[in-house]
Design an enzyme around this catalytic site. Structure first.
Site, PDB file in Angstrom:
ATOM      1  N   ASP A 102       9.874  84.111  29.015  1.00 55.12           N
ATOM      2  CA  ASP A 102       9.326  85.075  28.073  1.00 55.12           C
ATOM      3  C   ASP A 102      10.201  85.079  26.822  1.00 55.12           C
ATOM      4  O   ASP A 102      10.451  84.016  26.258  1.00 55.12           O
ATOM      5  CB  ASP A 102       9.237  86.467  28.733  1.00 55.12           C
ATOM      6  CG  ASP A 102       8.624  87.525  27.835  1.00 55.12           C
ATOM      7  OD1 ASP A 102       7.392  87.557  27.703  1.00 55.12           O
ATOM      8  OD2 ASP A 102       9.391  88.332  27.259  1.00 55.12           O
ATOM      9  N   HIS A 302       2.126  85.471  34.101  1.00 52.60           N
ATOM     10  CA  HIS A 302       3.265  85.420  33.191  1.00 52.60           C
ATOM     11  C   HIS A 302       4.626  85.494  33.891  1.00 52.60           C
ATOM     12  O   HIS A 302       5.574  84.874  33.432  1.00 52.60           O
ATOM     13  CB  HIS A 302       3.158  86.572  32.188  1.00 52.60           C
ATOM     14  CG  HIS A 302       4.232  86.557  31.148  1.00 52.60           C
ATOM     15  ND1 HIS A 302       4.375  85.519  30.243  1.00 52.60           N
ATOM     16  CD2 HIS A 302       5.236  87.432  30.880  1.00 52.60           C
ATOM     17  CE1 HIS A 302       5.401  85.777  29.447  1.00 52.60           C
ATOM     18  NE2 HIS A 302       5.948  86.921  29.810  1.00 52.60           N
TER      19      HIS A 302
END
Length: 328
Positions: A102, A302
């Site tokens: 991320d 994610h």
């Protein structure tokens, strides 16, 4: 695994750590993203430590047990990369392999871009390298693209508001549960985030109030996050986003530079970030010429190192093994 505080040149950093560096097992640094902590890498710290690596996962600047300087200027990419250089030195190492997820991925990519002498190989999870725009700062460009496409505001633009953290601070447990749910691969597709927000609807308001914890998130693990963000708040973490234009202004010297160390990229098939970073993913090899593999993990969202810990561990160990073989 052990947790300790390390005083570097500019910061006191809390790290989760396993193993010890040897000539055959160099340091591996794991950089988390938003809204995460060093503990998001527990499975990797354990696996890489057991494989003989010295592996360290810090709480990053503004997060968890690490210091939280005030002001947007304290969160520029130069500060974030500098923190990692300082950490490597404080650990008694000259070089390391850097892995980021991320927001940690842009930090890792820039570590390899700015200091390839220290960061001799790089792995990006979920977020591909995005080169500096020659035409101007990024937030205005992101806003213009969103408007032209009729998609609403990208949440990154909403985070530019100096008070954007207050909605998250109001109830960290609700905020964290919604964020983890909206970006998880197990969440139904129609309830996953796209990253774009309709006018008048904030990030949390766009996520189902019935959001539950992802299958990989235990109540005890979640409590660690809630405790950390209840104590430290979301202002520091959002300053990473608020510094995007500052980063552009501070880095003209990297315009058109390539990342030269060996690299690996891994992304979940159902990662919502692909809605707004997909073009950078497609062109990654142009900017990272020594990219060894670009892997899409089926069904993953994610939070890939937690959703698919075994797959990510195997990819990391294979990549590290290839680096060692190349040195032999």
């Amino acid at each position: 695994m052990r947790t300790r505080l390390i005083k570097t040149d500019g910061l006191v950093q809390q790290v989760l750590e396993a193993g010890f560096e040897t000539d055959n097992a160099p340091l591996v640094l794991l950089i988390h993203g938003f809204p995460e902590l060093g503990v998001s890498w527990r499975a990797q710290v354990q696996a890489l430590g057991e494989a003989g690596c010295h592996v360290v996962a810090p709480d990053m600047r503004g997060y968890g047990g690490t210091e939280k300087p005030e002001g947007v200027a304290a969160y520029s990419i130069l500060n974030l990369v500098g923190d990692m250089v300082d950490l490597v030195q404080a650990l008694g190492s000259q070089s390391c392999v850097v892995v980021g997820h991320d927001w940690g991925a842009p930090v890792a990519w820039h570590c390899a871009l700015l200091r390839p002498d220290v960061f001799t190989a790089v792995v990006g999870l979920s977020v591909p390298f995005q080169p500096r725009r020659p035409k101007g700062p990024p937030t205005a460009a992101m806003a213009a693209i969103s408007r032209r496409a009729g998609l609403g505001d990208l949440y990154i633009n909403r985070f530019q508001d100096p008070d954007a953290h207050r909605a998250l601070d109001a109830d960290p447990a609700v905020a964290l549960r919604k964020l983890f749910y909206a970006y998880d691969g197990a969440t139904p597709a129609e309830k996953r985030a796209t990253g774009f927000l309709p006018e008048g609807v904030d990030l949390l308001g766009a996520i189902d109030d019935g959001a539950t914890l992802p299958p990989w998130m235990s109540a005890r693990h979640f409590a660690d996050y809630v405790k950390a963000f209840s104590a430290g708040g979301f202002d520091g973490p959002l300053n990473w986003y608020r510094a995007l234009d500052l980063n552009w202004r501070q880095t003209p010297f990297v315009q058109d530079q390539r990342i030269t160390p060996p690299a690996l990229f891994v992304v979940g098939e159902n990662d919502p970030v692909r809605h707004y970073a997909g073009s950078a993913e497609a062109g990654l090899k142009d900017w990272v010429p020594n990219l060894t593999r670009s892997v899409v993990v089926p069904g993953a969202g994610h939070w890939i190192q937690q959703e698919r810990a075994d797959a990510v561990n195997a990819l990391l160990l294979s990549f590290l093994g290839g680096l060692q073989a190349a040195k032999a």
